[in-house]
Design an enzyme around this catalytic site. Structure first.
Site, PDB file in Angstrom:
ATOM      1  CB  SER A 179      -0.935  -0.135   1.175  1.00 22.42           C
ATOM      2  OG  SER A 179      -0.289  -0.501   2.408  1.00 22.42           O
ATOM      3  CG  HIS A 227      -2.371  -0.532  -3.524  1.00 20.00           C
ATOM      4  ND1 HIS A 227      -2.786   0.672  -3.101  1.00 20.00           N
ATOM      5  CD2 HIS A 227      -2.725  -1.400  -2.365  1.00 20.00           C
ATOM      6  CE1 HIS A 227      -3.333   0.743  -1.955  1.00 20.00           C
ATOM      7  NE2 HIS A 227      -3.138  -0.347  -1.469  1.00 20.00           N
ATOM      8  CD  GLU A 266      -3.300   3.634  -5.627  1.00 17.90           C
ATOM      9  OE1 GLU A 266      -3.070   5.008  -5.695  1.00 17.90           O
ATOM     10  OE2 GLU A 266      -3.206   3.138  -4.597  1.00 17.90           O
ATOM     11  CG  ASN A 320      -3.082   3.939   1.355  1.00 17.17           C
ATOM     12  OD1 ASN A 320      -4.173   4.186   2.004  1.00 17.17           O
ATOM     13  ND2 ASN A 320      -2.503   2.802   1.046  1.00 17.17           N
TER      14      ASN A 320
END
Ligand code: CAA
Length: 283
Positions: free
Chosen positions: A119, A140, A152, A190
């Protein structure tokens, strides 16, 4: 490059979700973990989540059976030798991921694509320590994997175009949406989400609100499906802290300083839903 068999390393909530969606999309899946108990729990969890999808009319009963039939499990990393794509979804610790890649790569075919569901850890750095930086990238998923639409895709500095295209084709086959992110700490989701969660913990730490009022404010005031503290418990407070540390170290800016209360909860072993205690008590 045609992908048919996918190895998934780590049978936790991300790994089992990845195995679930890959099998539904008709990929053969080989799921591995270090403990048989974790593999058994993952298969049970996948079956339960598929049943929920069947009961809501999202998945046909026959497709559920077929998907479960496409997932095999193993305790031996060496069994992943015949896979076309490997997605590592182990603990969010760089040393653990590196050790896995070192053990795995002697068994892989040269053309196998290696990816990480990390992440926030640098894809370029992870790739540089493998034997295939051109065929390495970030893949991801978001939690819960069967529900969230986004994946992602993160290229390391050396990732080649066929590798990106092959991963992109897998995301398309899953019916999900790919977002390309550059390889910087936290990528896109994130980089934005974790500072918000960290700020919610600061809001609690400073007594601006309590757990319920903070979550309710963001649910009713900003239309978030979950409050930030509930979401932190859902993601895992250890994962949230690990990501904040990556942002703090990698971007060298005090605005990413993890809240001391988040650190304290992790030190207490209050990691959220998975330990039945976090900002909420699930016991
Ligand atoms: N597997 C399959 N289906 C699932 C599921 C699972 N694990 N969890 C939930 N669902 C399904 C339910 O069956 C339900 O389906 P229907 O719409 O067909 O009824 C739907 O999802 C909604 O679930 P619920 O009714 O049980 O509960 P809800 O409405 O409260 O939604 C939620 C649950 C989808 C998790 C929602 O609260 C939500 O979207 N929360 C935010 C999640 C989020 O932000 N995730 C990203 C985290 S960040 C991340 O993952 C990146 C990282 O690196 C940390």
């Amino acid at each position: 490059m045609s992908i048919q068999t996918i190895g998934v390393i780590g049978a936790g909530q991300m790994g089992n979700g990845i195995a679930h969606v890959m099998a539904l999309a008709e990929y053969n899946v080989l799921l591995t973990d270090v403990s048989q108990a974790a593999l058994d729990a993952a298969i049970e969890g996948i079956a339960g989540n598929l049943e929920r999808q069947v009961s809501r009319g999202k998945v046909a009963e026959a497709d559920m059976g077929a998907a479960l039939g496409r997932i095999n499990t193993t305790l031996a990393l060496s069994d992943l030798g015949a896979t076309d794509l490997v997605i590592e979804a182990a603990t969010e610790r760089e040393s653990v991921k590196q050790a896995i890649f070192e053990d795995l790569q002697p068994h892989l075919q040269p053309q196998t694509i290696l990816t990480s569901n990390t992440s926030s850890i640098s894809i370029t750095r992870l790739a540089s320590r493998t034997d295939r930086p051109e065929r390495f990238m970030g893949f991801h998923f978001m939690n819960p994997v069967p529900v969230m639409q986004l994946v992602e895709l993160i290229r390391g500095i050396a990732t080649d175009q066929p590798t990106y295209d092959a991963c992109r084709a897998v995301v398309d086959k899953l019916g999900k949406t790919a977002a390309s992110a550059e390889d910087f700490p936290g990528f896109i989701v994130n980089r934005i989400l974790m500072p918000m969660i960290n700020e919610a913990v600061y809001t609690l730490y400073e007594g601006v609100g309590n757990v319920r009022s903070i979550d309710q404010s963001m649910k009713l005031g900003a239309n978030h499906p979950m409050g930030p503290l509930e979401l932190a418990d859902f993601i895992g407070l250890d994962t949230c802290l690990a990501i904040m540390n990556v942002l703090h170290d990698g971007l060298a800016d005090t605005k990413y300083r993890p809240c001391p209360l988040l650190t304290k909860y992790v030190e207490a072993g209050w990691l959220g839903r998975k330990t039945q205690r976090g900002f909420y008590d699930y016991r």
